[in-house]
Write an enzyme that holds these catalytic residues in place. Structure first.
Site, short mmCIF file in Angstrom:
data_model
loop_
_atom_site.label_atom_id
_atom_site.label_comp_id
_atom_site.label_asym_id
_atom_site.label_seq_id
_atom_site.Cartn_x
_atom_site.Cartn_y
_atom_site.Cartn_z
N LEU A 15 -29.80 0.80 58.84
CA LEU A 15 -29.58 -0.33 57.93
C LEU A 15 -28.57 0.02 56.86
CD1 LEU A 15 -33.28 -1.41 57.28
CD2 LEU A 15 -31.58 -2.72 58.54
N LYS A 47 -40.09 -0.63 52.57
CA LYS A 47 -39.56 0.31 53.55
C LYS A 47 -40.31 1.63 53.46
CE LYS A 47 -35.05 2.20 54.91
NZ LYS A 47 -35.37 3.61 54.78
N CYS A 51 -37.49 28.37 10.10
CA CYS A 51 -37.60 28.90 8.74
C CYS A 51 -38.62 30.04 8.62
CB CYS A 51 -37.96 27.78 7.77
SG CYS A 51 -39.61 27.10 8.05
S1 IVH Z 1 -35.97 -2.62 60.81
C1 IVH Z 1 -32.10 -3.00 62.74
N1 IVH Z 1 -37.98 -2.68 59.18
O1 IVH Z 1 -35.57 2.13 57.90
C2 IVH Z 1 -33.34 -2.89 61.96
N2 IVH Z 1 -36.82 -0.64 59.44
O2 IVH Z 1 -32.41 2.68 57.95
C3 IVH Z 1 -33.72 -1.50 61.66
N3 IVH Z 1 -37.74 1.22 58.13
O3 IVH Z 1 -34.76 3.67 60.92
C4 IVH Z 1 -35.14 -1.27 61.55
N4 IVH Z 1 -39.40 0.06 57.23
O4 IVH Z 1 -37.10 4.02 60.01
C5 IVH Z 1 -37.01 -1.93 59.73
N5 IVH Z 1 -39.80 -2.90 57.81
C6 IVH Z 1 -38.85 -2.15 58.33
C7 IVH Z 1 -38.70 -0.78 58.01
C8 IVH Z 1 -37.65 -0.05 58.59
C9 IVH Z 1 -38.81 1.25 57.31
C10 IVH Z 1 -36.88 2.37 58.41
C11 IVH Z 1 -36.68 2.70 59.85
C12 IVH Z 1 -35.20 2.62 60.12
C13 IVH Z 1 -34.64 2.73 58.73
C14 IVH Z 1 -33.35 1.97 58.62
#
Ligand code: IVH
Length: 676
Positions: free
Chosen positions: A84, A119, A406
């Protein structure tokens, strides 16, 4: 800007660790001790986990530890596992949405609905289900190919082995995050640096029986390949996942509009500490699958999703020294001088250790490796000491029993309210007799809330002290400006500005004066109370002779603590000299008691624009002395609007609408004349 800085710092650290590795592995001749190496390694790993854009082939996260392991078979993902893009603030989010609007050729005509999902900071996995059976599970790997960790995944209770629901697709990859809860991590904290490492380490155990010992969790959030999924929105999919027996994040929400995303972000950031799992941001996904499809992907990440990262707030460093700072009231505050580290874009090299008790409680020592937290505007502080990395020769820190400035005795006072000894140790000398306290007292004297001498900052106080120009507050009013002009960094103009600032503060209200003295326990409110009781500086000074301190007990709000503090102040010769000298050099205005039945009784005023020859503060006191009050909005409650130079037109119009009486400065002063 911050990103560039962070990248630069990261690359420097990578260069440094590559050098250290070379000496250690190739030359067999390490040039730093292990704890220093460990701190550097941890700093790099932390930076990487906080800022996912940081990558290097020489990073310890790549060169050691978890190289695509030979223990596991590699297998391709049927649909790549993307990453992402990151957003750090509201601007980034607005840009993200703008790009989407452009791409869809919509000029803000549609309101975009997002699925906002905290996340979780763990390890992602893709689980293939065929006819309702869990068949294979892959790690992310490089996104195209992952490691087959099926056997280990089968040990995780949260992963359903069989799903019987009729609407569960015949063939689907369910994707989500493997992680370990913080309470479970605590039991493993001597083996792993953080929960994420613990999850990753256990998931990659050769022997799945080892994985089984660790309580790993799984939260589902998306899918890869699918056949037969009849759903149109992400929020619906999350709901279905739950029905099918997966765990989903309880904090997931559907939200419209950037402002609401920001609101949710702040709410969750505040909750972050109290959650039982680590989150490092919030993922926003366009809720509508049709729109997701139209938007598609950019090389490595979807156009329809973004990760809104929380700013980092802690980091590991080493205490190089512990210094004792002395505050205005004599409090001895220990400060850890740490090896500089970047926490959330700010370089931190000092961390407060609060007081002697904190050092004892946490057994903090010079040379210790510590976790430092920096949150908002709070001064960075030490969270914990990594005892594993403590040098065997390290010694307990001995808190000084004498004032380092002091040499006076220091004491921990007995607090009669809490019935305990104070946590803070203090220098017992009376103010100006201790150099460090004196400097702090002068800084306080010129500060905004006290004399408010413009341009007379803390650095200037320190500099003038060093140059022997200011030792006591009265010296400020007899400065030799020709000497200042010859100092580095000063010129004619800046000296004349300083002189102007000082001269304009030669008249002060008595209450400000008392506050400016920086007497312990006498803050703004108490200073006001005392000024109303004593009325003049003369009366204050004569207290030193009459010794009628007990009279002060009649002041509502003043107690024994404050009286004792005033007593110790007034029995000191230097303090008396300060008072006497100042009373000759400046004009301390007597306190005029507000007339309860003055001319302006029950009348409200508002001032707009600049008044001539009288400050806002003085105008306010004039009104208040005559029983009137100042309000800050034009409303029905307002009786008079006083207009100065360049008034706000809007206020005048609003006042006219409400038929409020409008006065010029002259008219208003004329009203006052009648009173005298
Ligand atoms: S969606 C294309 N949903 O974040 C969509 N990712 O940098 C990619 N992650 O590798 C995944 N919570 O490990 C998605 N609710 C969530 C998430 C999530 C954590 C992590 C995942 C992914 C990273 C993206």
């Amino acid at each position: 800007m911050i990103r560039k800085k962070i990248e630069k710092e990261y690359n420097e650290k990578i260069k440094e660790i590559t050098k250290l590795n070379k000496f250690y592995y190739e030359k067999n001749n390490p040039i730093v001790d292990d704890s220093e190496y460990d701190i550097l390694k941890r700093n790099i790993l932390e930076l990487e986990s906080k800022y996912s854009y940081l990558k290097s082939k020489n990073s310890p996260s790549v060169t050691v530890g978890f190289k695509p392991s030979k223990n596991f078979r590699k297998a391709p993902h049927r649909v790549p596992m993307l990453s992402l893009a990151n957003a750090f603030d509201q601007d980034d989010l607005s840009n993200f949405e703008k790009k989407i609007m452009n791409y869809l050729n919509q000029k803000n005509r549609i309101e975009i609905e997002y699925s906002a999902e905290p996340k979780i900071d763990g390890i992602s996995a893709s689980l293939s289900y065929k006819n309702g059976n869990f068949i294979t599970g892959l790690s992310r790997g490089d996104g195209k190919e992952g490691e087959d960790i099926t056997e280990n995944l089968k040990t995780i209770n949260d992963i359903p082995q069989k799903i019987l629901s009729k609407d569960f697709p015949n063939d689907i990859d369910v994707r989500g995050e493997i992680f370990i809860q913080n309470n479970d991590f605590k039991k493993l904290s001597d083996k792993f640096a953080n929960p994420r490492n613990a999850a990753s380490g256990s998931l990659r155990q050769k022997d799945s029986l080892e994985t089984k010992k660790i309580p790993l969790k799984f939260i589902a959030y998306t899918f890869g390949y699918e056949k037969g999924l009849k759903i149109t929105k992400q929020s619906e999919f999350l709901k279905k996942l739950k029905e099918w027996g997966f765990k989903t994040n309880p904090l997931n929400k559907t939200i419209t509009g950037i402002e609401n995303l920001m609101k949710n972000y702040k709410e969750i950031e505040n909750k972050r500490e109290s959650l039982n799992f680590d989150i490092d941001g919030i993922v926003y996904k366009i809720n509508d699958f049709k729109l997701q499809k139209r938007l598609g992907n950019i090389t490595n990440s979807p156009r329809w999703a973004i990760a809104h990262k929380f700013s980092a707030n802690n980091g590991v460093s080493k205490i190089e020294n512990i210094e004792i700072q002395i505050g205005r009231t004599g409090a001895l505050t220990p400060v850890a001088k740490i090896k500089p580290i970047n926490i959330g874009g700010v370089v931190v090299s000092n961390a407060t250790l609060h007081n002697e008790e904190e050092i004892i409680r946490k057994d903090i020592r010079i040379g210790d490796t510590v976790l430092i937290e920096r949150a908002g505007d709070v001064i960075p502080h030490v969270i914990s000491v990594d005892l594993k990395l403590r040098n065997k020769e390290s010694k307990k820190f001995i808190f000084p029993s004498k004032c380092p400035s002091c040499g006076s005795k220091t004491v921990k006072e007995y607090n009669s309210i809490t019935k305990k000894e104070d946590a803070v140790r203090r220098c017992i000398s009376e103010g100006f007799e201790c150099e460090k306290i004196a400097i702090e007292k002068i800084k306080h004297f010129v500060s905004k809330e006290a004399f408010n001498i413009d341009g007379f900052g803390k650095k200037i106080v320190e500099n003038f002290w060093k140059k022997n120009l200011v030792r006591l507050p009265q010296n400020i009013f007899t400065l030799d400006y020709s000497v200042i002009e010859s100092l580095d960094g000063w010129g004619k103009q800046s000296v004349s500005n300083l002189k102007y600032s000082i001269d304009s503060k030669r008249t002060v209200p008595f209450e400000k004066f008392i506050f400016a003295l920086g007497i312990r326990h006498i803050g703004l409110e108490n200073a006001k109370l005392i000024s109303k009781h004593l009325l003049s500086l003369k009366n204050f000074i004569s207290l030193a002779e009459t010794k009628k301190f007990d009279d002060l007990i009649n002041i509502d709000g003043i107690g024994e603590t404050q009286i004792n503090s005033i007593k110790s102040f007034l029995v000191n010769k230097t303090n008396l000299k300060v008072l006497n000298d100042l009373s000759r050099l400046i004009k301390v205005k007597d306190t005029i008691l507000v007339k309860k039945d003055g001319l302006f009784i029950n009348k409200t005023f508002m001032i707009t624009g600049k008044l001539e020859g009288i400050s806002r503060a003085e105008a306010k006191s004039l009104i208040e002395e005559n029983s009137g009050s100042i309000i800050s909005n034009v409303s029905k409650k307002l009786d008079f609007l006083i207009i100065g130079e360049k008034p706000t037109k809007r206020k005048i119009e609003a006042a006219k609408d409400l038929k409020i009486k409008i006065l010029s400065q002259a008219e208003w002063l004329k009203m006052l004349d009648k009173t005298s």
